[in-house]
Scaffold this motif. Structure first.
Motif, PDB file in Angstrom:
ATOM      1  N   SER A 182     -12.217  14.501  -2.220  1.00 65.88           N
ATOM      2  CA  SER A 182     -13.345  13.698  -2.696  1.00 65.88           C
ATOM      3  C   SER A 182     -14.202  14.433  -3.721  1.00 65.88           C
ATOM      4  O   SER A 182     -14.990  13.811  -4.437  1.00 65.88           O
ATOM      5  CB  SER A 182     -14.224  13.275  -1.506  1.00 65.88           C
ATOM      6  N   ASP A 183     -14.008  15.778  -3.803  1.00 69.45           N
ATOM      7  CA  ASP A 183     -14.823  16.554  -4.723  1.00 69.45           C
ATOM      8  C   ASP A 183     -14.158  16.718  -6.090  1.00 69.45           C
ATOM      9  O   ASP A 183     -14.640  17.476  -6.920  1.00 69.45           O
ATOM     10  CB  ASP A 183     -15.110  17.936  -4.133  1.00 69.45           C
ATOM     11  N   LEU A 184     -13.071  16.012  -6.291  1.00 72.34           N
ATOM     12  CA  LEU A 184     -12.375  16.096  -7.567  1.00 72.34           C
ATOM     13  C   LEU A 184     -12.371  14.744  -8.259  1.00 72.34           C
ATOM     14  O   LEU A 184     -12.242  13.702  -7.604  1.00 72.34           O
ATOM     15  CB  LEU A 184     -10.928  16.569  -7.368  1.00 72.34           C
ATOM     16  N   LEU A 185     -12.510  14.745  -9.547  1.00 72.00           N
ATOM     17  CA  LEU A 185     -12.335  13.574 -10.418  1.00 72.00           C
ATOM     18  C   LEU A 185     -13.363  12.482 -10.195  1.00 72.00           C
ATOM     19  O   LEU A 185     -13.187  11.358 -10.684  1.00 72.00           O
ATOM     20  CB  LEU A 185     -10.917  12.998 -10.265  1.00 72.00           C
ATOM     21  N   SER A 186     -14.421  12.747  -9.432  1.00 68.99           N
ATOM     22  CA  SER A 186     -15.554  11.807  -9.288  1.00 68.99           C
ATOM     23  C   SER A 186     -15.100  10.391  -8.927  1.00 68.99           C
ATOM     24  O   SER A 186     -15.509   9.408  -9.540  1.00 68.99           O
ATOM     25  CB  SER A 186     -16.376  11.778 -10.586  1.00 68.99           C
ATOM     26  N   GLY A 187     -14.243  10.291  -7.942  1.00 66.66           N
ATOM     27  CA  GLY A 187     -13.814   8.974  -7.495  1.00 66.66           C
ATOM     28  C   GLY A 187     -12.620   8.420  -8.238  1.00 66.66           C
ATOM     29  O   GLY A 187     -12.097   7.367  -7.852  1.00 66.66           O
ATOM     30  N   PHE A 188     -12.187   9.064  -9.290  1.00 69.36           N
ATOM     31  CA  PHE A 188     -11.006   8.604 -10.008  1.00 69.36           C
ATOM     32  C   PHE A 188      -9.749   9.031  -9.252  1.00 69.36           C
ATOM     33  O   PHE A 188      -9.743  10.007  -8.502  1.00 69.36           O
ATOM     34  CB  PHE A 188     -10.968   9.181 -11.427  1.00 69.36           C
ATOM     35  N   LYS A 189      -8.691   8.282  -9.457  1.00 69.49           N
ATOM     36  CA  LYS A 189      -7.400   8.590  -8.879  1.00 69.49           C
ATOM     37  C   LYS A 189      -6.434   8.946 -10.002  1.00 69.49           C
ATOM     38  O   LYS A 189      -6.458   8.347 -11.079  1.00 69.49           O
ATOM     39  CB  LYS A 189      -6.855   7.410  -8.066  1.00 69.49           C
ATOM     40  N   LEU A 190      -5.611   9.935  -9.730  1.00 71.95           N
ATOM     41  CA  LEU A 190      -4.649  10.416 -10.718  1.00 71.95           C
ATOM     42  C   LEU A 190      -3.309   9.740 -10.472  1.00 71.95           C
ATOM     43  O   LEU A 190      -2.762   9.802  -9.352  1.00 71.95           O
ATOM     44  CB  LEU A 190      -4.506  11.938 -10.609  1.00 71.95           C
ATOM     45  N   LEU A 191      -2.797   9.070 -11.493  1.00 76.14           N
ATOM     46  CA  LEU A 191      -1.510   8.378 -11.389  1.00 76.14           C
ATOM     47  C   LEU A 191      -0.490   9.051 -12.312  1.00 76.14           C
ATOM     48  O   LEU A 191      -0.822   9.465 -13.423  1.00 76.14           O
ATOM     49  CB  LEU A 191      -1.649   6.904 -11.769  1.00 76.14           C
ATOM     50  N   LEU A 192       0.749   9.125 -11.843  1.00 76.51           N
ATOM     51  CA  LEU A 192       1.840   9.751 -12.601  1.00 76.51           C
ATOM     52  C   LEU A 192       2.877   8.694 -12.956  1.00 76.51           C
ATOM     53  O   LEU A 192       3.404   8.010 -12.087  1.00 76.51           O
ATOM     54  CB  LEU A 192       2.483  10.879 -11.780  1.00 76.51           C
ATOM     55  N   HIS A 193       3.191   8.599 -14.233  1.00 74.61           N
ATOM     56  CA  HIS A 193       4.248   7.712 -14.729  1.00 74.61           C
ATOM     57  C   HIS A 193       5.397   8.596 -15.192  1.00 74.61           C
ATOM     58  O   HIS A 193       5.213   9.431 -16.099  1.00 74.61           O
ATOM     59  CB  HIS A 193       3.742   6.863 -15.900  1.00 74.61           C
ATOM     60  N   SER A 194       6.558   8.469 -14.607  1.00 73.59           N
ATOM     61  CA  SER A 194       7.628   9.440 -14.860  1.00 73.59           C
ATOM     62  C   SER A 194       8.931   8.768 -15.251  1.00 73.59           C
ATOM     63  O   SER A 194       9.179   7.607 -14.941  1.00 73.59           O
ATOM     64  CB  SER A 194       7.865  10.301 -13.614  1.00 73.59           C
ATOM     65  N   ASN A 195       9.754   9.531 -15.924  1.00 73.39           N
ATOM     66  CA  ASN A 195      11.093   9.103 -16.321  1.00 73.39           C
ATOM     67  C   ASN A 195      11.998  10.319 -16.374  1.00 73.39           C
ATOM     68  O   ASN A 195      11.536  11.465 -16.405  1.00 73.39           O
ATOM     69  CB  ASN A 195      11.078   8.415 -17.685  1.00 73.39           C
ATOM     70  N   ASP A 196      13.286  10.095 -16.424  1.00 70.34           N
ATOM     71  CA  ASP A 196      14.308  11.144 -16.430  1.00 70.34           C
ATOM     72  C   ASP A 196      14.714  11.457 -17.870  1.00 70.34           C
ATOM     73  O   ASP A 196      15.073  10.556 -18.633  1.00 70.34           O
ATOM     74  CB  ASP A 196      15.525  10.691 -15.617  1.00 70.34           C
ATOM     75  N   SER A 197      14.690  12.748 -18.214  1.00 72.51           N
ATOM     76  CA  SER A 197      15.099  13.156 -19.559  1.00 72.51           C
ATOM     77  C   SER A 197      16.499  13.754 -19.596  1.00 72.51           C
ATOM     78  O   SER A 197      17.059  13.970 -20.674  1.00 72.51           O
ATOM     79  CB  SER A 197      14.120  14.202 -20.103  1.00 72.51           C
ATOM     80  N   LYS A 198      17.057  14.086 -18.422  1.00 70.84           N
ATOM     81  CA  LYS A 198      18.384  14.705 -18.317  1.00 70.84           C
ATOM     82  C   LYS A 198      18.473  16.016 -19.096  1.00 70.84           C
ATOM     83  O   LYS A 198      19.555  16.459 -19.441  1.00 70.84           O
ATOM     84  CB  LYS A 198      19.475  13.743 -18.780  1.00 70.84           C
ATOM     85  N   CYS A 199      17.332  16.602 -19.390  1.00 68.96           N
ATOM     86  CA  CYS A 199      17.266  17.871 -20.148  1.00 68.96           C
ATOM     87  C   CYS A 199      17.917  17.734 -21.516  1.00 68.96           C
ATOM     88  O   CYS A 199      18.528  18.667 -22.019  1.00 68.96           O
ATOM     89  CB  CYS A 199      17.909  19.008 -19.358  1.00 68.96           C
TER      90      CYS A 199
END
Length: 921
Positions: A182-199
């Protein structure tokens, strides 16, 4: 926390929100109200039209959100980076297609809305209610308290590093932990959008553009795999996006001018090079080879390693590279006799290399391999069949035994130390293992997915993002701004995020997380060795403090540190000791015999058998034989007895001894045979003259003078020096693969050695041939004054024949020290012994047979008598001449008397005859 699953590369309308963190997306307000009366079919049709209208509203909203990105794309520089042109054109094309599809959808739905407006008049209240419900649902689906970041994880592929298999679950754990605070990001939530690059850098660029042009707007990108990070970081600066790499070690990424917005929790690969250099210095390796995969991360690492090696004087004997098939490169390593080899390649290529290493026997007690340390512990025995390798797991284990790895510390070494997340590194390991078990990995069987070692880096990367965002939000709030105000053209907020990340410092599960001015992670290096199929920690190296902490746990195959090259032992070929001892004994015996004969010659110099053989010449010959025996011993002296600094003196001694000894021994015999020849060709009166001793000494002295002149000129103008002849390598005697013998043989040569030898051989050859001619001419001559002329001629025959054979043969077999020494020394010994035997044995036998013979004082040959004897001799000669004259006179008187007597007898006979005749008459 909520995670947006975008793995299927679908357009924005297909993106789905997955519940996480105990928060479910609202189902809409209609679920909480009592149902209305059943509507009529026409009403249902109108409701459908209204829903289409609401969908149109959402589409227009999405289009409005997408337009800033489209404008940002159109505002790219006129001359973008060449590497990114293809991706930019592709993005522009996709963007234009997307806008066209939206416009077409908008036109179609405008007609539907027009019809809807006509039909909706009868049901105003119901339409209003449904419209409010739709707007509420839309507003809830587009929350304002979410911060979005993009993730590019290498999950699958044929080559490269598929570290996303373990790093993505670690990042998800970090998201859950961050959003739970609760002490991080002031109430904001961190979302991750991911995809595969296969290197793959091309696919990675496509994933990046997909993330950028698909809503919502991203604040930062997470990426892994050096090749992908290079492409993404080079392009992200166009959108003012920070890039944080959790799995990229390429040294090229440290270039701040090229990658101004890049940070990475994975240390640069160059941090391994000082560690490798330190290990090479520790074990005394100064000659290495490099085998690399043709990737930018390894090319730049090798360039840095070459610079370090040059600085400390380590030789790089060869640098081999390959694309996919390392067989030729490994074969070349064997041809170059590489023993300490640094391998730089991804794990898939590493398995191919190790299989080739087994086939070419480049492993074991004679070889040391440096591999990259971020492979999994069992990397060399997994996926062998799937990758088509024709080596078994047992063969791979055999080839991998004893290799060294260097890796940056990726796990906090203090297992009980609490990190910023409230966990210890062991707590994180337990949670990660559980997540991987749920994903279907056999963690209990130690079958870890790729990227397991780098998983703490991905976890701490998300925490770095959260802490940086938190610090940026505090700064922006003072100016009445928020991270939601960030756009791809807002450089001010991008600079704030950059400063926040750059100043980040915290204790994570991977250790202390801090970034250098180049955006690199600062970390220690760990050194491990594979022993009995398990990695054993050997020590740690602090690059900044140049401090190596060594645990003394190394264990080498064969029990000793492998050498950095095939040890070449320079072995000096010397004359066989038994052969040298035998020849030395013979020479010493010859010297003793010559000394004894000299004593014999002096003691019996007044005896007729000695006097009539020119005792002076005999003494000179014996002295020459002694010198020749010494030369034979000197020919056997070599590097075993003489230091290289003094070898030139030995060379000069050999030449002087052999030349002077030959001139004295052969010159004395040559003088005798020349005297015999002169005796047969001069008038008889002159032959009666005595040959004085000084004339004999003059002839021998003339030969010695020529030797001294030639040798002095040779010594001054072009002195003999030690030259070492090097032979091809020979196999070791004790079957030690690490040692080869390089034979060396010492020679005495000068710069113009052939010229000087030609002059010396020419001069000596003329003397030999002339002596042979004289001996042949006098072969049947017997002279009383030289009673041993026949034996001298026989000695000359032997000397000439042996010298004419020995000289050329010695030049041919000069590289065979034993044969050359034996041939020359035997020739010298044989000539000397034979000459002494032919000349002196008859004399010794004669003395033994007649031990009481009175010495004669006449007919001496100048054997060195006293002055009184000489005077007596001259008186006797004078008296003898007078007596001869008197005898001649007496003989003349006798002749006259005999003549007169004969006349008287004749006269008397005539008188008797006359008387007889008278009587008869």
């Amino acid at each position: 926390m909520r995670k947006v699953d975008n793995d299927n590369m679908s357009p924005p309308r297909a993106m789905t929100l997955l519940g996480a963190g105990g928060r479910e997306p609202p189902a809409g307000s209609a679920r909480h109200h009592a149902p209305l009366d059943p509507p009529s079919p026409r009403f249902m049709k109108n409701i459908t039209l209204i829903r289409l209208y609401l969908q149109f509203t959402c589409v227009v909203s999405h289009l409005n959100d997408a337009m800033p990105r489209v404008r940002a794309n159109f505002n790219l520089p006129k001359r973008p980076l060449v590497k990114l042109k293809v991706y930019e054109y592709l993005s522009q094309f996709r963007t234009s297609v997307f806008i066209k599809s939206l416009l077409v959808t908008t036109v179609v739905q405008l007609f539907v809305v027009a019809k809807c407006i006509v039909s909706v008049r009868k049901y105003r209240s119901a339409v209003l209610l449904l419209l409010l419900c739709g707007l509420c649902k839309y507003s809830d689906g587009k929350r304002d308290d979410d911060l979005h970041i993009g993730g590019i994880f290498p999950m699958e592929g044929e080559g490269g590093w598929q570290g996303g298999q373990a790093c993505k679950p670690a990042a998800e754990l970090a998201l859950a932990d961050v959003n739970a605070r609760s002490d991080l990001l002031s109430g904001f939530k961190l979302l991750l959008h991911s995809n595969d690059s296969k290197c793959e850098p091309g696919l990675g660029a496509s994933v990046m553009y997909n993330l950028l042009y698909n809503p919502p707007q991203k604040l930062l990108l997470l990426a892994g795999c050096s090749t992908v990070c290079t492409t993404v970081a080079e392009a992200a600066k166009m959108w003012n996006l920070m890039v944080l790499c959790y799995g990229a070690s390429s040294p090229a990424l440290s270039d701040r001018a090229r990658f101004p917005t890049l940070f990475r929790t994975h240390p640069s690969a160059t941090v391994h090079n000082p560690t490798r250099i330190k290990l090479m210095q520790k074990f005394g390796w100064s000659r290495i080879a490099i085998l690399q995969q043709a990737e930018e991360v390894f090319i730049s690492t090798v360039e840095d390693l070459e610079a370090h090696c040059k600085k400390v004087g380590i030789e790089i004997v060869t640098r081999q590279s390959f694309l996919s098939d390392p067989s030729d490169a490994v074969r070349n390593l064997r041809r170059q006799d590489a023993r300490v080899i640094v391998g730089l390649f991804y794990v898939v290529a590493a398995r191919r290399v190790l299989c080739e290493v087994y086939k070419h026997k480049l492993y074991g007690k004679s070889y040391v391999w440096f591999f990259i340390g971020w492979y999994e512990d069992n990397w060399f025995e997994t996926n062998l069949e799937r990758e088509g390798l024709d080596c078994t797991a047992e063969q791979m284990r055999e080839a991998a035994e004893g290799h060294l790895t260097t890796e940056a510390l990726m796990w906090n070494q203090n297992a009980n130390q609490t990190t910023i997340s409230g966990m210890t590194s062991e707590d994180f390991r337990s949670r990660l293992n559980e997540a991987l078990r749920e994903a279907g990995y056999n963690i209990d069987g130690e079958r870890f997915p790729e990227g397991y070692q780098e998983a703490p880096l991905a976890y701490d990367a998300v925490w770095s993002v959260a802490l940086a965002f938190n610090k940026t939000m505090e700064k922006l709030e003072k100016n009445g701004l928020s991270l939601k105000n960030f756009t791809y053209t807002n450089k001010k907020i991008a600079d704030d995020i950059y400063e926040a990340i750059n100043s980040t410092s915290f204790l994570g599960v991977s250790g202390l997380v801090a970034f250098s001015s180049q955006g690199d992670r600062i970390a220690l290096t760990q050194i491990e060795q594979l022993t009995d199929n398990h990695y054993v920690k050997l020590g740690y190296y602090d690059t900044q403090a140049d401090n190596l902490t060594w645990l003394d746990r190394e264990r080498w195959v064969g029990g000793k540190v492998p050498p950095d090259r095939t040890v070449v032992v320079n072995e000096l070929r010397t004359v066989s000791l038994p052969l040298f001892a035998c020849m030395t004994a013979l020479c010493i015996a010859g010297v003793l015999a010559a000394i004894a004969l000299i004593v014999f010659n002096i003691l019996h110099r007044h005896r007729r058998v000695i006097q009539w053989s020119h005792p002076a010449c005999n003494t000179v010959m014996l002295c020459g034989c002694c010198i020749c025996f010494g030369a034979a011993i000197a020919l056997g002296l070599d590097g075993r007895w003489v230091e290289p600094d003094h070898f030139s003196g030995l060379c000069a001694a050999r030449a002087w001894l052999l030349a002077t000894g030959f001139s004295m021994a052969y010159g004395a015999m040559f003088t005798k045979v020349w005297r015999v020849h002169r005796h047969t060709t001069k008038p008889k009166v002159e032959t009666k003259k005595r040959m004085h001793g000084w004339k004999l000494y003059t002839m021998v002295g003339g030969l010695l003078a020529v030797d001294v002149a030639l040798l002095t000129a040779w010594q001054i103008r072009d002195p003999l020096q030690r030259r070492v002849e090097i032979f091809p390598l020979e196999a070791p005697r004790h079957h030690d693969d690490d040692v080869h013998i390089r034979p060396e043989l010492e020679h005495c040569e000068s710069e113009h050695n052939t010229v000087w030898l030609g002059v010396m051989y020419g001069y000596k050859g003329l003397v030999l041939v002339f002596g042979l001619f004289l001996a042949y001419e006098t072969r049947s001559v017997k002279v009383r004054q030289i009673n041993d002329s026949r034996y001298v001629g026989m000695s000359i025959y032997n000397v000439v024949v042996l010298c004419l054979i020995t000289g050329p043969v010695t030049l041919v077999i000069a590289s065979q020290q034993d044969a050359a020494f034996a041939f020359v020394s035997l020739a010298i010994v044989f000539c000397c012994f034979l000459s002494m035997a032919l000349i002196f044995i008859p004399k010794v036998i004669e003395v033994i047979r007649h031990p009481t013979e009175r010495p004669e004082s006449g007919r001496g040959s100048g054997s060195g008598s006293a002055p009184a004897d000489e005077e007596r001799y001259r008186e006797l000669v004078k008296e003898n001449e007078e007596l001869q004259k008197l005898i001649a006179q007496k003989e003349e008187r006798i002749r006259v008397l005999k003549q007169k007597l004969a006349e008287r007898e004749a006269a008397a006979a005539d008188g008797v005859t006359q008387d007889v005749q008278d009587e008869q008459i």
